[in-house]
Design a protein around this motif. Structure first.
Motif, mmCIF file in Angstrom:
data_model
loop_
_atom_site.group_PDB
_atom_site.id
_atom_site.type_symbol
_atom_site.label_atom_id
_atom_site.label_comp_id
_atom_site.label_asym_id
_atom_site.label_seq_id
_atom_site.Cartn_x
_atom_site.Cartn_y
_atom_site.Cartn_z
ATOM 1 N N THR A 257 8.218 37.022 11.442
ATOM 2 C CA THR A 257 7.343 38.176 11.616
ATOM 3 C C THR A 257 8.027 39.454 11.164
ATOM 4 O O THR A 257 9.228 39.634 11.329
ATOM 5 C CB THR A 257 6.912 38.319 13.084
ATOM 6 N N ASN B 168 4.827 42.666 16.638
ATOM 7 C CA ASN B 168 6.000 41.871 16.290
ATOM 8 C C ASN B 168 7.289 42.532 16.770
ATOM 9 O O ASN B 168 7.485 43.738 16.580
ATOM 10 C CB ASN B 168 6.041 41.660 14.775
ATOM 11 N N ARG C 104 8.590 43.135 11.811
ATOM 12 C CA ARG C 104 8.491 44.074 12.914
ATOM 13 C C ARG C 104 7.958 45.421 12.437
ATOM 14 O O ARG C 104 8.386 45.952 11.422
ATOM 15 C CB ARG C 104 9.855 44.219 13.587
#
Length: 293
Positions: free
Chosen positions: A39, A65, A41
């Motif tokens: 993911t 995230n 962020r």
């Protein structure tokens, strides 16, 4: 649908009908758990942890995230950034969390949900921070929280060193640590709807009671004390995990504003979503698609 959920939905619908023409924009925030591999962020459009971003998962869905290898306290600012962005001013949020995401939202609400927040404009920059829209408010506008196999009570896999001890988050998932991290009863009156999976066999000798191969019912059911809790009729348990807000069959209370929406009596839901909205994430996604409107 539980009577608690029905009452909350009715109240929310009444509030929307009574609102002026410039009514709230609703968002659905998805907060992943431990690791959350791949993911990006600060990118609220990156649903790679969950599955296809085209799947219905609540109105105006956003992926929150964070670095799922780090301690909750270190990364919680990312959850607060998202809450500030989308859940202040006239905007409201539905929250869906998985596993250690339960600790993240619980930590944010308990420790920061009574703090003064700047109202934001719901337009995030590349780091996931939104600009000020003017004014302040106390806490965030959260309708409710759906919890897929929550790790708010920790996991015995962390207690027994079954996870990589080099990841700082593992220390937070020790049952005694997770339960002492913040006051789980302080939800700012936001309901936590617990979806508890039970397709667990691999770690049956380590995880007490019913489990989904990562977390046991005492945590996924929002029970206020660790213990061995099971489905009705199962043997060798301290008690049965009840639906709704009632204490377990042997009298152990749930945390305040925690209610069991799904108990996996058929033992069909595992812990991992598999990057396909699967496992215990599946019924939470379906619930958010149907009710986070």
């Amino acid at each position: 649908m539980s009577t608690v959920r029905t009452a909350v939905l009715a109240a929310a619908t009444a509030a929307l009908l009574a609102a002026p023409e410039a009514s709230a924009t609703n968002y659905t925030l998805w907060i992943h758990g431990k690791n959350g591999g791949g993911t990006q962020r600060g990118n609220y459009a990156d649903f790679s942890n969950w599955g296809s971003s085209t799947v219905a998962a609540g109105v105006n869905k956003k992926a929150v995230n964070w670095n799922g290898t780090q301690k909750i306290s270190v990364e919680n600012f990312r959850i607060r950034d998202a809450l500030d962005c989308f859940c202040t001013g006239t905007n409201w949020c539905y929250i869906a969390v998985h596993s250690a995401g339960n600790l993240q939202i619980g930590y944010a609400l308990s420790l920061y949900g009574g703090s003064t927040r700047n109202i934001k404009n719901a337009t995030p920059n590349s780091t996931g921070v939104c600009g000020d829209a003017g004014g302040t408010q106390v806490g965030w506008n959260v309708k409710w929280v759906d919890v897929a196999s929550g790790a708010g009570g920790g996991s015995e896999l962390a207690d027994n060193g079954e996870w990589a001890t080099t990841d700082p988050i593992v220390g937070d998932l020790v049952t005694s640590t997770a339960r002492a991290m913040y006051n789980h009863n302080t939800t700012r009156s936001k309901w936590f709807y617990m979806f508890a999976g039970a397709k667990g066999t691999l770690y049956s000798g380590i995880l007490p009671g019913q489990d989904d191969e990562a977390v046991s019912y005492h945590s996924t059911g929002g029970v206020s004390a660790a213990g061995s809790f099971c489905n009705p009729g199962d043997l060798f348990c301290n008690g049965t995990l009840t639906l709704g807000t009632a204490a377990t069959s042997n009298g152990v209370a749930k945390w305040s504003y925690h209610t069991v929406e799904l108990r996996d009596d058929g033992e069909i839901y595992g812990h991992s979503g598999g990057g396909t909205w699967g496992g215990i994430v599946g019924p939470v996604r379906a619930d958010m698609a149907a009710t986070a409107l």
